[in-house]
Design a protein around this motif. Structure first.
Motif, PDB file in Angstrom:
ATOM      1  N   PHE A   1      40.571-109.877   9.570  1.00  0.00           N
ATOM      2  CA  PHE A   1      39.478-110.469   9.336  1.00  0.00           C
ATOM      3  C   PHE A   1      39.194-111.233  10.626  1.00  0.00           C
ATOM      4  O   PHE A   1      39.727-111.823  11.355  1.00  0.00           O
ATOM      5  N   GLY A   2      37.704-111.056  11.209  1.00  0.00           N
ATOM      6  CA  GLY A   2      37.505-111.507  12.584  1.00  0.00           C
ATOM      7  C   GLY A   2      36.031-111.373  13.093  1.00  0.00           C
ATOM      8  O   GLY A   2      35.144-110.728  12.352  1.00  0.00           O
ATOM      9  N   ASP A   3      36.033-111.232  14.230  1.00  0.00           N
ATOM     10  CA  ASP A   3      34.850-111.081  15.102  1.00  0.00           C
ATOM     11  C   ASP A   3      35.110-109.972  15.958  1.00  0.00           C
ATOM     12  O   ASP A   3      35.818-108.807  15.834  1.00  0.00           O
ATOM     13  N   SER A   4      34.288-109.978  17.066  1.00  0.00           N
ATOM     14  CA  SER A   4      34.375-108.761  18.082  1.00  0.00           C
ATOM     15  C   SER A   4      35.841-108.467  18.799  1.00  0.00           C
ATOM     16  O   SER A   4      36.057-107.809  19.374  1.00  0.00           O
ATOM     17  N   ASN A   5      36.338-109.726  18.797  1.00  0.00           N
ATOM     18  CA  ASN A   5      37.636-109.602  19.329  1.00  0.00           C
ATOM     19  C   ASN A   5      38.736-108.626  18.551  1.00  0.00           C
ATOM     20  O   ASN A   5      39.558-108.190  19.108  1.00  0.00           O
ATOM     21  N   SER A   6      38.461-108.671  17.421  1.00  0.00           N
ATOM     22  CA  SER A   6      39.429-107.596  16.827  1.00  0.00           C
ATOM     23  C   SER A   6      38.558-106.563  15.902  1.00  0.00           C
ATOM     24  O   SER A   6      39.023-105.729  15.014  1.00  0.00           O
ATOM     25  N   ASP A   7      37.010-106.351  16.236  1.00  0.00           N
ATOM     26  CA  ASP A   7      36.220-105.300  15.661  1.00  0.00           C
ATOM     27  C   ASP A   7      36.532-103.900  16.333  1.00  0.00           C
ATOM     28  O   ASP A   7      36.293-103.474  17.172  1.00  0.00           O
ATOM     29  N   THR A   8      37.004-102.981  15.242  1.00  0.00           N
ATOM     30  CA  THR A   8      37.088-101.668  15.613  1.00  0.00           C
ATOM     31  C   THR A   8      35.972-100.486  15.265  1.00  0.00           C
ATOM     32  O   THR A   8      36.226 -99.445  15.355  1.00  0.00           O
ATOM     33  N   GLY A   9      35.016-101.343  14.945  1.00  0.00           N
ATOM     34  CA  GLY A   9      33.664-100.309  14.556  1.00  0.00           C
ATOM     35  C   GLY A   9      32.810-100.901  13.704  1.00  0.00           C
ATOM     36  O   GLY A   9      32.098-100.376  13.073  1.00  0.00           O
TER      37      GLY A   9
END
Length: 380
Positions: free
Chosen positions: A34-42
Protein backbone atom coordinates in the motif's frame (compact mmCIF):
# COMPACT_ATOMS: atom_id res chain seq x y z
CA UNK A 1 36.57 3.55 -21.60
CA UNK A 2 36.98 5.08 -18.14
CA UNK A 3 34.52 4.06 -15.44
CA UNK A 4 33.42 6.91 -13.16
CA UNK A 5 32.99 6.51 -9.42
CA UNK A 6 29.19 6.50 -9.62
CA UNK A 7 29.08 3.61 -12.04
CA UNK A 8 31.73 1.77 -10.06
CA UNK A 9 29.70 2.17 -6.86
CA UNK A 10 26.54 0.76 -8.45
CA UNK A 11 28.49 -2.14 -9.94
CA UNK A 12 29.99 -2.80 -6.50
CA UNK A 13 26.51 -2.85 -4.96
CA UNK A 14 25.30 -5.27 -7.60
CA UNK A 15 28.19 -7.68 -7.02
CA UNK A 16 28.10 -7.42 -3.22
CA UNK A 17 24.38 -6.91 -2.65
CA UNK A 18 22.78 -9.38 -5.04
CA UNK A 19 24.47 -12.58 -3.82
CA UNK A 20 23.21 -11.85 -0.33
CA UNK A 21 19.64 -10.90 -1.21
CA UNK A 22 19.26 -14.02 -3.30
CA UNK A 23 20.34 -16.06 -0.27
CA UNK A 24 17.90 -14.45 2.16
CA UNK A 25 14.62 -16.25 2.77
CA UNK A 26 11.98 -14.06 4.38
CA UNK A 27 9.47 -16.92 4.20
CA UNK A 28 6.60 -14.76 3.00
CA UNK A 29 4.41 -16.47 0.39
CA UNK A 30 2.90 -13.18 -0.80
CA UNK A 31 3.24 -9.41 -0.45
CA UNK A 32 0.42 -6.88 -0.26
CA UNK A 33 1.69 -3.33 -0.72
CA UNK A 34 0.00 0.00 0.00
CA UNK A 35 1.46 3.38 -0.87
CA UNK A 36 2.07 6.23 -3.27
CA UNK A 37 4.41 6.82 -6.20
CA UNK A 38 7.42 5.64 -4.22
CA UNK A 39 6.10 2.08 -4.58
CA UNK A 40 3.63 2.41 -7.48
CA UNK A 41 4.38 -0.24 -10.11
CA UNK A 42 1.68 0.97 -12.51
CA UNK A 43 -1.45 1.64 -10.45
CA UNK A 44 -1.94 5.28 -11.41
CA UNK A 45 -1.48 4.44 -15.09
CA UNK A 46 -3.99 1.59 -14.90
CA UNK A 47 -6.47 3.41 -12.68
CA UNK A 48 -6.60 6.85 -14.27
CA UNK A 49 -4.90 6.40 -17.62
CA UNK A 50 -2.14 8.73 -16.41
CA UNK A 51 0.64 8.93 -18.96
CA UNK A 52 4.13 8.16 -17.67
CA UNK A 53 6.47 9.35 -20.37
CA UNK A 54 9.66 7.82 -21.67
CA UNK A 55 12.50 7.94 -20.52
CA UNK A 56 10.90 6.51 -17.36
CA UNK A 57 11.90 2.87 -17.17
CA UNK A 58 14.87 3.22 -19.52
CA UNK A 59 17.56 1.78 -17.25
CA UNK A 60 16.06 -1.61 -16.43
CA UNK A 61 12.79 -2.13 -18.29
CA UNK A 62 13.80 -0.23 -21.47
CA UNK A 63 10.30 1.27 -21.56
CA UNK A 64 7.83 3.04 -19.25
CA UNK A 65 6.07 0.62 -16.88
CA UNK A 66 4.10 3.06 -14.77
CA UNK A 67 6.98 3.49 -12.33
CA UNK A 68 8.17 7.03 -11.66
CA UNK A 69 11.83 6.12 -12.05
CA UNK A 70 14.43 5.27 -14.66
CA UNK A 71 14.33 1.67 -13.42
CA UNK A 72 13.47 -0.32 -10.33
CA UNK A 73 11.93 0.99 -7.14
CA UNK A 74 12.73 0.02 -3.56
CA UNK A 75 9.74 -2.33 -3.58
CA UNK A 76 11.19 -4.08 -6.65
CA UNK A 77 14.54 -4.67 -4.98
CA UNK A 78 12.83 -5.94 -1.84
CA UNK A 79 10.73 -8.35 -3.89
CA UNK A 80 13.93 -9.67 -5.45
CA UNK A 81 15.41 -10.02 -1.98
CA UNK A 82 12.48 -12.25 -1.08
CA UNK A 83 12.89 -14.19 -4.33
CA UNK A 84 9.41 -13.06 -5.42
CA UNK A 85 8.28 -11.57 -8.76
CA UNK A 86 7.60 -7.86 -9.13
CA UNK A 87 4.15 -6.96 -7.86
CA UNK A 88 1.41 -6.30 -10.39
CA UNK A 89 -0.91 -3.35 -9.73
CA UNK A 90 -4.31 -4.32 -8.38
CA UNK A 91 -5.96 -2.02 -10.91
CA UNK A 92 -4.26 -3.54 -13.96
CA UNK A 93 -6.72 -5.82 -15.77
CA UNK A 94 -4.97 -6.21 -19.14
CA UNK A 95 -2.67 -9.12 -19.98
CA UNK A 96 -4.00 -11.53 -17.36
CA UNK A 97 -1.77 -10.22 -14.54
CA UNK A 98 -0.81 -12.76 -11.92
CA UNK A 99 -1.59 -12.05 -8.28
CA UNK A 100 -0.32 -15.41 -7.07
CA UNK A 101 2.39 -13.78 -4.94
CA UNK A 102 0.41 -10.73 -3.90
CA UNK A 103 -0.84 -7.44 -5.23
CA UNK A 104 0.18 -3.80 -5.24
CA UNK A 105 -2.48 -1.26 -4.22
CA UNK A 106 -0.09 1.72 -4.30
CA UNK A 107 -0.85 4.55 -6.71
CA UNK A 108 1.06 7.74 -7.42
CA UNK A 109 -0.25 10.82 -5.63
CA UNK A 110 -2.10 8.83 -2.96
CA UNK A 111 -2.54 10.14 0.56
CA UNK A 112 -3.36 8.59 3.91
CA UNK A 113 -6.16 11.09 4.52
CA UNK A 114 -9.34 10.94 2.46
CA UNK A 115 -9.12 12.72 -0.88
CA UNK A 116 -10.65 16.03 -1.92
CA UNK A 117 -11.26 17.87 -5.19
CA UNK A 118 -7.59 18.87 -5.44
CA UNK A 119 -6.15 15.39 -4.90
CA UNK A 120 -4.00 13.92 -7.66
CA UNK A 121 -5.20 10.40 -6.96
CA UNK A 122 -8.60 9.27 -5.65
CA UNK A 123 -6.98 6.14 -4.21
CA UNK A 124 -6.34 7.21 -0.63
CA UNK A 125 -5.21 4.71 2.00
CA UNK A 126 -8.80 4.04 2.99
CA UNK A 127 -9.69 3.26 -0.61
CA UNK A 128 -6.65 1.00 -0.99
CA UNK A 129 -7.67 -0.92 2.13
CA UNK A 130 -11.22 -1.24 0.76
CA UNK A 131 -9.76 -2.51 -2.52
CA UNK A 132 -7.78 -5.13 -0.61
CA UNK A 133 -10.87 -6.28 1.25
CA UNK A 134 -12.69 -6.63 -2.07
CA UNK A 135 -9.66 -8.38 -3.58
CA UNK A 136 -9.51 -10.91 -0.77
CA UNK A 137 -13.24 -11.63 -0.89
CA UNK A 138 -13.16 -12.12 -4.67
CA UNK A 139 -10.08 -14.35 -4.49
CA UNK A 140 -11.70 -16.62 -1.90
CA UNK A 141 -14.86 -16.75 -3.99
CA UNK A 142 -12.95 -17.82 -7.10
CA UNK A 143 -10.77 -20.33 -5.25
CA UNK A 144 -13.91 -22.02 -3.97
CA UNK A 145 -14.90 -22.75 -7.57
CA UNK A 146 -11.97 -25.06 -8.19
CA UNK A 147 -8.28 -25.12 -9.10
CA UNK A 148 -8.43 -23.33 -12.45
CA UNK A 149 -7.46 -20.01 -10.81
CA UNK A 150 -4.62 -21.39 -8.69
CA UNK A 151 -1.97 -20.15 -11.13
CA UNK A 152 -3.08 -16.52 -10.82
CA UNK A 153 -4.45 -16.01 -7.30
CA UNK A 154 -2.97 -16.30 -3.79
CA UNK A 155 -4.02 -19.24 -1.66
CA UNK A 156 -6.30 -18.54 1.29
CA UNK A 157 -3.55 -18.95 3.90
CA UNK A 158 -1.36 -16.41 2.05
CA UNK A 159 -3.53 -13.61 3.45
CA UNK A 160 -2.54 -14.57 6.99
CA UNK A 161 1.06 -15.55 6.26
CA UNK A 162 1.81 -12.76 3.79
CA UNK A 163 3.68 -9.51 4.45
CA UNK A 164 1.76 -6.22 4.40
CA UNK A 165 3.99 -3.33 3.31
CA UNK A 166 3.30 0.41 3.61
CA UNK A 167 4.99 3.55 2.30
CA UNK A 168 2.65 6.55 2.63
CA UNK A 169 2.40 9.98 4.21
CA UNK A 170 4.66 12.08 2.00
CA UNK A 171 1.80 13.43 -0.11
CA UNK A 172 -0.25 14.36 2.96
CA UNK A 173 2.56 16.60 4.20
CA UNK A 174 3.36 17.90 0.74
CA UNK A 175 -0.23 18.86 0.03
CA UNK A 176 -0.67 20.48 3.43
CA UNK A 177 2.31 22.78 2.91
CA UNK A 178 0.78 24.08 -0.32
CA UNK A 179 -2.06 25.76 1.59
CA UNK A 180 -1.11 25.80 5.28
CA UNK A 181 1.47 27.26 7.61
CA UNK A 182 4.17 25.16 9.22
CA UNK A 183 2.31 25.11 12.55
CA UNK A 184 -0.90 24.05 10.79
CA UNK A 185 0.91 21.20 9.06
CA UNK A 186 2.35 20.04 12.38
CA UNK A 187 -1.12 20.16 13.92
CA UNK A 188 -2.50 17.98 11.10
CA UNK A 189 -0.06 15.11 11.67
CA UNK A 190 -1.97 13.35 14.49
CA UNK A 191 -4.99 13.11 12.18
CA UNK A 192 -2.86 11.55 9.45
CA UNK A 193 -1.42 8.98 11.86
CA UNK A 194 -4.86 8.25 13.28
CA UNK A 195 -6.21 7.54 9.79
CA UNK A 196 -3.29 5.22 9.14
CA UNK A 197 -4.01 3.39 12.40
CA UNK A 198 -7.63 2.88 11.36
CA UNK A 199 -6.49 1.35 8.07
CA UNK A 200 -4.02 -1.13 9.52
CA UNK A 201 -6.58 -2.17 12.14
CA UNK A 202 -8.98 -3.03 9.32
CA UNK A 203 -6.26 -5.12 7.70
CA UNK A 204 -5.55 -6.83 11.01
CA UNK A 205 -9.24 -7.67 11.29
CA UNK A 206 -8.94 -9.24 7.83
CA UNK A 207 -6.23 -11.56 9.11
CA UNK A 208 -3.07 -9.54 8.44
CA UNK A 209 -0.39 -10.30 11.03
CA UNK A 210 2.91 -9.18 9.50
CA UNK A 211 3.37 -5.45 8.91
CA UNK A 212 6.36 -3.72 7.30
CA UNK A 213 6.04 0.06 7.62
CA UNK A 214 8.36 2.59 5.95
CA UNK A 215 8.47 6.05 7.44
CA UNK A 216 8.54 9.00 5.06
CA UNK A 217 11.73 10.36 3.52
CA UNK A 218 13.25 13.86 3.67
CA UNK A 219 10.51 15.71 1.79
CA UNK A 220 12.44 18.97 1.99
CA UNK A 221 15.29 17.57 -0.10
CA UNK A 222 13.24 17.05 -3.28
CA UNK A 223 14.22 19.50 -6.06
CA UNK A 224 10.55 20.32 -6.70
CA UNK A 225 10.07 21.34 -3.06
CA UNK A 226 13.30 23.32 -2.95
CA UNK A 227 12.43 25.18 -6.15
CA UNK A 228 9.12 26.29 -4.62
CA UNK A 229 10.02 26.98 -0.99
CA UNK A 230 13.77 27.58 -1.13
CA UNK A 231 14.01 31.11 -2.48
CA UNK A 232 14.83 32.38 1.02
CA UNK A 233 18.27 30.91 2.01
CA UNK A 234 17.32 31.07 5.68
CA UNK A 235 14.79 28.30 5.05
CA UNK A 236 17.52 25.88 3.90
CA UNK A 237 19.59 23.51 6.02
CA UNK A 238 23.25 22.66 5.50
CA UNK A 239 22.38 20.26 2.67
CA UNK A 240 20.27 22.82 0.81
CA UNK A 241 17.00 21.16 1.88
CA UNK A 242 13.88 22.92 3.18
CA UNK A 243 14.05 22.71 6.98
CA UNK A 244 10.31 23.06 7.65
CA UNK A 245 9.37 20.17 5.37
CA UNK A 246 11.99 17.91 6.89
CA UNK A 247 10.90 18.86 10.39
CA UNK A 248 7.34 17.91 9.50
CA UNK A 249 8.57 14.58 8.11
CA UNK A 250 10.50 13.93 11.32
CA UNK A 251 7.46 14.70 13.47
CA UNK A 252 5.27 12.45 11.35
CA UNK A 253 7.87 9.68 11.60
CA UNK A 254 8.11 10.08 15.38
CA UNK A 255 4.36 9.63 15.74
CA UNK A 256 4.31 6.79 13.21
CA UNK A 257 7.01 4.98 15.19
CA UNK A 258 4.99 5.45 18.40
CA UNK A 259 1.95 4.01 16.61
CA UNK A 260 3.95 0.93 15.57
CA UNK A 261 4.97 0.37 19.20
CA UNK A 262 1.39 0.88 20.37
CA UNK A 263 0.00 -1.48 17.74
CA UNK A 264 2.53 -4.17 18.59
CA UNK A 265 1.58 -3.89 22.26
CA UNK A 266 -2.14 -4.07 21.54
CA UNK A 267 -1.81 -7.04 19.18
CA UNK A 268 1.00 -9.31 20.41
CA UNK A 269 0.19 -11.89 17.73
CA UNK A 270 1.16 -9.31 15.09
CA UNK A 271 4.70 -8.62 13.88
CA UNK A 272 5.34 -4.93 13.18
CA UNK A 273 8.59 -3.75 11.59
CA UNK A 274 9.26 0.00 11.36
CA UNK A 275 11.88 1.05 8.78
CA UNK A 276 13.64 4.42 9.04
CA UNK A 277 13.74 5.48 5.38
CA UNK A 278 14.31 9.13 6.38
CA UNK A 279 17.68 8.41 7.98
CA UNK A 280 18.82 6.25 5.08
CA UNK A 281 17.97 8.87 2.46
CA UNK A 282 19.21 11.89 4.41
CA UNK A 283 22.49 10.14 5.11
CA UNK A 284 22.81 9.43 1.40
CA UNK A 285 22.11 13.08 0.55
CA UNK A 286 24.57 14.31 3.17
CA UNK A 287 27.37 11.95 2.08
CA UNK A 288 26.52 11.38 -1.58
CA UNK A 289 30.09 11.60 -2.84
CA UNK A 290 31.23 8.91 -0.40
CA UNK A 291 28.72 6.58 -2.03
CA UNK A 292 29.92 7.36 -5.54
CA UNK A 293 27.27 9.87 -6.62
CA UNK A 294 28.09 13.17 -8.29
CA UNK A 295 24.86 15.03 -7.44
CA UNK A 296 22.61 15.04 -4.36
CA UNK A 297 19.69 17.40 -5.05
CA UNK A 298 19.98 17.85 -8.81
CA UNK A 299 17.39 16.12 -10.97
CA UNK A 300 18.74 13.83 -13.69
CA UNK A 301 15.68 14.25 -15.92
CA UNK A 302 14.75 17.89 -15.62
CA UNK A 303 15.11 21.37 -17.10
CA UNK A 304 16.86 24.51 -15.97
CA UNK A 305 20.36 23.33 -15.12
CA UNK A 306 22.12 23.10 -11.75
CA UNK A 307 21.71 23.27 -8.85
CA UNK A 308 18.20 21.75 -9.11
CA UNK A 309 17.62 21.19 -12.83
CA UNK A 310 13.87 21.35 -12.22
CA UNK A 311 11.17 23.47 -13.81
CA UNK A 312 7.56 22.76 -12.90
CA UNK A 313 6.39 23.96 -16.32
CA UNK A 314 7.97 21.00 -18.13
CA UNK A 315 8.54 17.60 -16.55
CA UNK A 316 10.64 14.55 -17.40
CA UNK A 317 9.91 13.34 -20.94
CA UNK A 318 7.55 16.19 -21.79
CA UNK A 319 7.81 18.70 -24.62
CA UNK A 320 6.49 22.19 -23.92
CA UNK A 321 6.70 25.65 -25.43
CA UNK A 322 8.50 27.92 -22.99
CA UNK A 323 8.76 31.58 -23.92
CA UNK A 324 8.44 30.77 -27.61
CA UNK A 325 10.94 27.91 -27.56
CA UNK A 326 10.09 24.22 -27.78
CA UNK A 327 11.71 22.38 -24.89
CA UNK A 328 11.96 18.61 -24.49
CA UNK A 329 13.16 17.29 -21.15
CA UNK A 330 15.68 14.50 -21.61
CA UNK A 331 17.61 12.56 -18.97
CA UNK A 332 21.23 12.96 -17.96
CA UNK A 333 23.86 10.85 -19.70
CA UNK A 334 24.62 8.65 -16.69
CA UNK A 335 21.78 8.07 -14.22
CA UNK A 336 24.16 6.41 -11.74
CA UNK A 337 25.71 9.82 -11.07
CA UNK A 338 22.41 11.18 -9.76
CA UNK A 339 20.32 10.37 -6.72
CA UNK A 340 17.24 12.25 -7.90
CA UNK A 341 15.49 11.17 -11.08
CA UNK A 342 12.84 13.76 -11.98
CA UNK A 343 12.63 16.27 -9.15
CA UNK A 344 10.20 14.11 -7.15
CA UNK A 345 11.56 10.56 -7.18
CA UNK A 346 14.86 8.74 -6.81
CA UNK A 347 16.93 7.00 -9.46
CA UNK A 348 17.31 3.25 -9.64
CA UNK A 349 20.89 3.67 -8.41
CA UNK A 350 19.67 5.52 -5.30
CA UNK A 351 16.88 2.99 -4.76
CA UNK A 352 19.44 0.20 -4.88
CA UNK A 353 21.48 1.95 -2.19
CA UNK A 354 18.41 2.51 0.00
CA UNK A 355 17.38 -1.13 -0.41
CA UNK A 356 20.82 -2.35 0.58
CA UNK A 357 20.66 -0.23 3.73
CA UNK A 358 17.19 -1.54 4.57
CA UNK A 359 18.43 -5.09 4.23
CA UNK A 360 21.44 -4.38 6.42
CA UNK A 361 18.97 -4.35 9.31
CA UNK A 362 20.47 -1.24 10.93
CA UNK A 363 17.47 0.97 10.24
CA UNK A 364 14.67 -1.31 11.41
CA UNK A 365 12.83 -1.60 14.69
CA UNK A 366 13.07 -4.39 15.64
CA UNK A 367 16.42 -4.92 13.90
CA UNK A 368 15.89 -6.84 10.70
CA UNK A 369 19.02 -8.92 11.17
CA UNK A 370 17.38 -10.67 14.13
CA UNK A 371 14.90 -12.30 11.76
CA UNK A 372 17.35 -13.28 9.04
CA UNK A 373 19.04 -16.63 8.67
CA UNK A 374 22.03 -14.92 7.04
CA UNK A 375 23.42 -11.61 8.31
CA UNK A 376 24.08 -9.02 5.63
CA UNK A 377 27.54 -7.53 5.32
CA UNK A 378 28.40 -4.81 2.85
CA UNK A 379 31.67 -3.16 1.93
CA UNK A 380 31.26 0.31 0.48
Amino acid sequence: MAVNLSSLYVLTLIFLFYPFIKAIDFNYPAIFNFGDSNSDTGGLVAGLGYHVYSPNGQTYFQKPTGRFCDGRLIIDFLMEAMDLPFLNPYLDSVGVPSFLKGSNFATGGSTILATNAESISPFSFGVQVAQFIRFKARVLELLAKGKRFDRFLPQEDYFKEGLYMFDMGQNDLDGAFSSSSEDQVFALIPSIVSEFEAGIKKLYDQGAKRFWIHNTGPLGCLPRIISTFGKDPSKLDEQGCISSHNQAAKLFNLQLHALCKKFQGQYPDANVTYVDIFSIKYNLISNFSEYGFEHSITACCGYGGPPLNFDSRVLCGQTRNLNGTSVTVRPCNDTTEYMNWDGNHYTEAANLHVSSQILSGKYSDPPLSNTMPYPLKFKF
